[in-house]
Write a protein that holds these residues in place. Structure first.
Motif, PDB file in Angstrom:
ATOM      1  N   LEU A  58       0.848  -1.192   0.000  1.00  0.00           N
ATOM      2  CA  LEU A  58       0.000   0.000   0.000  1.00  0.00           C
ATOM      3  C   LEU A  58       0.886   1.245   0.000  1.00  0.00           C
ATOM      4  O   LEU A  58       1.831   1.343   0.776  1.00  0.00           O
ATOM      5  N   PHE A  59       0.585   2.174  -0.894  1.00  0.00           N
ATOM      6  CA  PHE A  59       1.314   3.443  -0.949  1.00  0.00           C
ATOM      7  C   PHE A  59       0.306   4.585  -0.819  1.00  0.00           C
ATOM      8  O   PHE A  59      -0.780   4.523  -1.392  1.00  0.00           O
ATOM      9  N   LYS A  60       0.698   5.612  -0.061  1.00  0.00           N
ATOM     10  CA  LYS A  60      -0.179   6.779   0.102  1.00  0.00           C
ATOM     11  C   LYS A  60       0.505   7.960  -0.587  1.00  0.00           C
ATOM     12  O   LYS A  60       1.632   8.313  -0.215  1.00  0.00           O
ATOM     13  N   LEU A  61      -0.166   8.528  -1.581  1.00  0.00           N
ATOM     14  CA  LEU A  61       0.449   9.630  -2.329  1.00  0.00           C
ATOM     15  C   LEU A  61       0.656  10.844  -1.420  1.00  0.00           C
ATOM     16  O   LEU A  61      -0.232  11.226  -0.657  1.00  0.00           O
ATOM     17  N   GLU A  62       1.836  11.452  -1.522  1.00  0.00           N
ATOM     18  CA  GLU A  62       2.168  12.630  -0.716  1.00  0.00           C
ATOM     19  C   GLU A  62       1.275  13.814  -1.113  1.00  0.00           C
ATOM     20  O   GLU A  62       0.893  14.624  -0.283  1.00  0.00           O
ATOM     21  N   LEU A  63       0.958  13.898  -2.412  1.00  0.00           N
ATOM     22  CA  LEU A  63       0.252  15.048  -2.949  1.00  0.00           C
ATOM     23  C   LEU A  63      -1.174  15.165  -2.411  1.00  0.00           C
ATOM     24  O   LEU A  63      -1.594  16.217  -1.949  1.00  0.00           O
ATOM     25  N   ASN A  64      -1.934  14.046  -2.458  1.00  0.00           N
ATOM     26  CA  ASN A  64      -3.350  14.150  -2.090  1.00  0.00           C
ATOM     27  C   ASN A  64      -3.826  13.040  -1.148  1.00  0.00           C
ATOM     28  O   ASN A  64      -5.010  12.913  -0.876  1.00  0.00           O
ATOM     29  N   GLY A  65      -2.897  12.210  -0.679  1.00  0.00           N
ATOM     30  CA  GLY A  65      -3.270  11.162   0.286  1.00  0.00           C
ATOM     31  C   GLY A  65      -4.037   9.994  -0.318  1.00  0.00           C
ATOM     32  O   GLY A  65      -4.541   9.140   0.411  1.00  0.00           O
ATOM     33  N   ARG A  66      -4.147   9.935  -1.652  1.00  0.00           N
ATOM     34  CA  ARG A  66      -4.884   8.810  -2.255  1.00  0.00           C
ATOM     35  C   ARG A  66      -4.113   7.516  -2.069  1.00  0.00           C
ATOM     36  O   ARG A  66      -2.882   7.481  -2.067  1.00  0.00           O
ATOM     37  N   LYS A  67      -4.879   6.435  -1.933  1.00  0.00           N
ATOM     38  CA  LYS A  67      -4.226   5.145  -1.682  1.00  0.00           C
ATOM     39  C   LYS A  67      -4.013   4.382  -2.988  1.00  0.00           C
ATOM     40  O   LYS A  67      -4.931   4.281  -3.813  1.00  0.00           O
ATOM     41  N   VAL A  68      -2.797   3.851  -3.119  1.00  0.00           N
ATOM     42  CA  VAL A  68      -2.438   3.087  -4.316  1.00  0.00           C
ATOM     43  C   VAL A  68      -2.011   1.692  -3.863  1.00  0.00           C
ATOM     44  O   VAL A  68      -1.263   1.550  -2.889  1.00  0.00           O
ATOM     45  N   ILE A  69      -2.518   0.689  -4.572  1.00  0.00           N
ATOM     46  CA  ILE A  69      -2.081  -0.672  -4.247  1.00  0.00           C
ATOM     47  C   ILE A  69      -1.143  -1.154  -5.342  1.00  0.00           C
ATOM     48  O   ILE A  69      -1.424  -0.993  -6.536  1.00  0.00           O
ATOM     49  N   GLY A  70      -0.015  -1.707  -4.934  1.00  0.00           N
ATOM     50  CA  GLY A  70       0.946  -2.250  -5.895  1.00  0.00           C
ATOM     51  C   GLY A  70       1.085  -3.749  -5.684  1.00  0.00           C
ATOM     52  O   GLY A  70       1.176  -4.208  -4.539  1.00  0.00           O
ATOM     53  N   THR A  71       1.050  -4.515  -6.773  1.00  0.00           N
ATOM     54  CA  THR A  71       1.186  -5.976  -6.644  1.00  0.00           C
ATOM     55  C   THR A  71       2.245  -6.487  -7.607  1.00  0.00           C
ATOM     56  O   THR A  71       2.601  -5.824  -8.575  1.00  0.00           O
ATOM     57  N   VAL A  72       2.715  -7.712  -7.333  1.00  0.00           N
ATOM     58  CA  VAL A  72       3.695  -8.344  -8.217  1.00  0.00           C
ATOM     59  C   VAL A  72       2.970  -8.930  -9.431  1.00  0.00           C
ATOM     60  O   VAL A  72       3.508  -8.979 -10.518  1.00  0.00           O
ATOM     61  N   GLY A  73       1.728  -9.387  -9.242  1.00  0.00           N
ATOM     62  CA  GLY A  73       0.964  -9.973 -10.353  1.00  0.00           C
ATOM     63  C   GLY A  73      -0.451  -9.428 -10.380  1.00  0.00           C
ATOM     64  O   GLY A  73      -1.036  -9.105  -9.347  1.00  0.00           O
ATOM     65  N   ALA A  74      -1.030  -9.321 -11.575  1.00  0.00           N
ATOM     66  CA  ALA A  74      -2.347  -8.696 -11.731  1.00  0.00           C
ATOM     67  C   ALA A  74      -3.465  -9.490 -11.039  1.00  0.00           C
ATOM     68  O   ALA A  74      -4.464  -8.922 -10.605  1.00  0.00           O
ATOM     69  N   LEU A  75      -3.284 -10.800 -10.920  1.00  0.00           N
ATOM     70  CA  LEU A  75      -4.325 -11.627 -10.303  1.00  0.00           C
ATOM     71  C   LEU A  75      -4.547 -11.260  -8.829  1.00  0.00           C
ATOM     72  O   LEU A  75      -5.612 -11.475  -8.267  1.00  0.00           O
ATOM     73  N   GLN A  76      -3.505 -10.657  -8.229  1.00  0.00           N
ATOM     74  CA  GLN A  76      -3.614 -10.262  -6.820  1.00  0.00           C
ATOM     75  C   GLN A  76      -4.782  -9.284  -6.587  1.00  0.00           C
ATOM     76  O   GLN A  76      -5.408  -9.313  -5.541  1.00  0.00           O
ATOM     77  N   PHE A  77      -5.039  -8.404  -7.563  1.00  0.00           N
ATOM     78  CA  PHE A  77      -6.126  -7.421  -7.380  1.00  0.00           C
ATOM     79  C   PHE A  77      -7.466  -8.127  -7.180  1.00  0.00           C
ATOM     80  O   PHE A  77      -8.273  -7.728  -6.353  1.00  0.00           O
ATOM     81  N   GLU A  78      -7.668  -9.192  -7.963  1.00  0.00           N
ATOM     82  CA  GLU A  78      -8.911  -9.963  -7.830  1.00  0.00           C
ATOM     83  C   GLU A  78      -9.018 -10.592  -6.448  1.00  0.00           C
ATOM     84  O   GLU A  78     -10.059 -10.608  -5.821  1.00  0.00           O
ATOM     85  N   VAL A  79      -7.874 -11.163  -6.006  1.00  0.00           N
ATOM     86  CA  VAL A  79      -7.849 -11.834  -4.701  1.00  0.00           C
ATOM     87  C   VAL A  79      -8.173 -10.828  -3.594  1.00  0.00           C
ATOM     88  O   VAL A  79      -8.962 -11.103  -2.696  1.00  0.00           O
ATOM     89  N   ILE A  80      -7.579  -9.626  -3.688  1.00  0.00           N
ATOM     90  CA  ILE A  80      -7.822  -8.594  -2.665  1.00  0.00           C
ATOM     91  C   ILE A  80      -9.299  -8.204  -2.649  1.00  0.00           C
ATOM     92  O   ILE A  80      -9.938  -8.146  -1.601  1.00  0.00           O
ATOM     93  N   GLN A  81      -9.853  -7.953  -3.846  1.00  0.00           N
ATOM     94  CA  GLN A  81     -11.255  -7.552  -3.957  1.00  0.00           C
ATOM     95  C   GLN A  81     -12.171  -8.634  -3.370  1.00  0.00           C
ATOM     96  O   GLN A  81     -13.088  -8.346  -2.594  1.00  0.00           O
ATOM     97  N   TYR A  82     -11.877  -9.876  -3.711  1.00  0.00           N
ATOM     98  CA  TYR A  82     -12.682 -11.013  -3.248  1.00  0.00           C
ATOM     99  C   TYR A  82     -12.607 -11.141  -1.730  1.00  0.00           C
ATOM    100  O   TYR A  82     -13.615 -11.278  -1.041  1.00  0.00           O
TER     101      TYR A  82
END
Length: 528
Positions: free
Chosen positions: A424-448
């Motif tokens: 998880l990364f929090k942008l310095e500019l506006n505090g928005r949260k960014v998720i970074g993964t090693v593989g795209a399938l991880q996004f599905e797993v997180i959402q699920y």
């Protein structure tokens, strides 16, 4: 000294492979031989296909792949075996790399038809870097596949291993007759009857024995004699020391689905695999035979039991013994913690243990004290090395899709990130949260998992980031660093530990930034 006796009877290993090579099936069959389960998950019962024992997360059952590393333990011939079954899918490679820090040896599973695949190459490279002893199991011999010698050549060339076969197939696919076991000098006949747990084994010390012709037919017997002669002249003799030093890799053939060739693998493994090995810390090499306890967290799993919302930290014991209700020092926090119900594992079944020894994996209930890489000791201040976080390759903004559940979302993201599923990364500019993964399938797993384990819904928005690098200035107060922060403000974020991260939008921009700010180091793993 009962500690040494206990250490010597421990074998802790990981099973690694490309997806679909049959890794989870092999794990099951090993458990079957250990008497740990009565029927395999692949057995169809009442026309309902049961999930494999080691895949206990709901999403794994749906997708048919392993997403998280699971820990299984059983006894076989008075040896305590701890298996770490890892995900094969490359999108979950980070979990597998971290697991390899906790094993003393590995079994690499290779599909006879597909041979060595890309993911296997990467994982074996990690094992080679660490000199982890490797046994190769060539699986699915009941199907048509590559010639045994071609496969052995491919393993040597692509994986840079020095192999020696300890069993050899008689035929393959339709004319698969069985396996000749060079380790025990016997023949295992394949009947192809899946109801039989263990096939017929016939002792044959001398291949010139005419009995061989009666058993498998003249043509097959002649071919086997030629092949074994070739094996014995081309490949080195097996030496336990070379194998344990990571210099020689024994190869077994079999079919895990048909439970064939697995017992040979297990019998040999129990005899040759190393007991727990010493591990390097930031101050010294720690030996398993030392009196004082040390161990490290290599994995965290939230919601092992969805009913209880519990988090478990998986700790590999390196030295001494771990006892229940004894206070141990959490080195990073500098405080003592005691654990009233440490768990030993059998897939999703857990039982409370009073004492665990080096090589064992214990699960500790965690209220948020642990993160991956933490060290626990009897009091000594040391940290185990080599459990990195990798720079993610896929990035998305995460948005709350249900404003009524923002607390649940917050908690869910927090806990899943501690597991090392993603970063998880929090942008310095506006505090928005960014998720970074090693593989795209991880996004599905997180959402699920957010939806099914925390009752929170999220949506994603694409973000154009090429690479995340951790920033280390030579002097945080100098002009150059201040200029970097001003110019690159909209590309800067903080990770979960508050470290500064540069989200480069392209390879070119990263290169230019590195040239423009020579006093700043940009790291691709967070362990520096």
């Amino acid at each position: 000294m009962s500690n040494i006796k206990e250490i010597n009877r421990r074998r802790t290993f990981g099973i690694i492979s490309h997806p679909d090579a049959g890794k989870t099936t092999l794990t099951e069959k090993l458990l079957l031989f250990g008497g740990a389960i009565q029927e395999a998950g692949a057995v169809k019962s009442n026309k309902i296909k049961k999930g494999a024992t080691s895949d206990f997360m709901e999403i794994e059952r749906q997708r048919g792949i392993s997403v998280a590393t699971s820990v299984l333990a059983f006894e076989y011939q008075n040896i305590k075996i701890n298996i770490l079954d890892t995900p094969g899918h490359k999108d979950f490679a980070e979990d597998t790399f971290r697991t390899l820090t906790a094993v003393d040896s590995v079994i690499v599973v290779i599909d006879v038809a597909k041979g060595v695949e890309e993911q296997t190459e990467k994982l074996v490279e990690v094992c080679r870097m660490r000199n982890i002893p490797i046994i190769v199991f060539i699986n699915k011999l009941d199907r048509e596949g590559k010639d045994a010698f071609d496969l052995l050549d491919e393993i040597e060339q692509k994986l840079h291993l020095k192999v020696t076969p300890l069993s050899f197939p008689i035929g393959m696919g339709y004319d698969f007759k069985g396996i000749y076991n060079l380790w025990e000098k016997n023949i295992n006949l394949f009947t192809g009857d899946p109801r039989k747990d263990i096939e017929d084994t016939i002792e044959i010390n001398d291949l010139s024995n005419p009995e061989l012709d009666d058993l498998i037919g003249e043509k097959a017997a002649e071919k086997l004699r030629e092949e074994i002669e070739l094996v014995e002249s081309v490949y080195p003799d097996f030496e336990k020391e070379s194998y344990q030093g990571g210099e020689l890799q024994p190869v077994f053939f079999g079919s895990a689905l048909n439970n064939f060739g697995v017992r040979e693998l297990l019998d040999c493994f129990v005899e040759i695999a190393p007991s727990p090995r010493p591990k390097e810390s930031d101050t010294r090499l720690v030996k398993p035979t030392e009196k004082d306890f040390t161990g490290f967290v290599f994995k965290i799993h939230a919601n092992m039991d969805p009913k209880h919302r519990d988090r478990l930290a998986f700790v590999k014991i390196v030295s001494g013994k771990f006892e229940r209700n004894v206070p141990y020092l959490h080195v990073r926090h500098g405080k003592n913690l005691r654990f009233s119900s440490p768990n030993a594992f059998f897939a999703e079944k857990k039982e409370v243990v009073d004492v665990s020894y080096p090589g064992d994996i214990v699960g500790l209930h965690d209220t948020g004290n642990f993160k991956i890489g933490d060290t626990l000791t009897s009091g000594e201040e040391l940290n185990y090395k080599g459990i990195p976080s990798f720079s993610p390759e896929h990035f998305r903004y995460i948005n709350n899709a249900d404003p009524m559940k923002s607390k649940q979302l917050e908690k869910g993201i927090d806990q899943l990130m501690d597991e090392g599923v993603a970063q998880l990364f929090k942008l310095e500019l506006n505090g928005r949260k960014v998720i970074g993964t090693v593989g795209a399938l991880q996004f599905e797993v997180i959402q699920y998992r957010l939806e099914h384990e925390y009752g929170a819904k999220c949506s994603y928005e694409n973000l154009n980031v090429h690479k995340a690098c951790w920033v280390e200035p030579s002097d945080p107060k100098n002009e150059e660093f201040a200029d970097f922060k001003r110019v690159k403000n909209k590309f800067l974020a903080k990770d979960k530990r508050g470290q500064l991260v540069f989200l480069a939008d392209s390879a070119f921009s990263l290169q230019m930034t590195q040239q423009k700010y020579p006093s700043i180091k940009f790291h691709f793993t967070s362990e520096f």
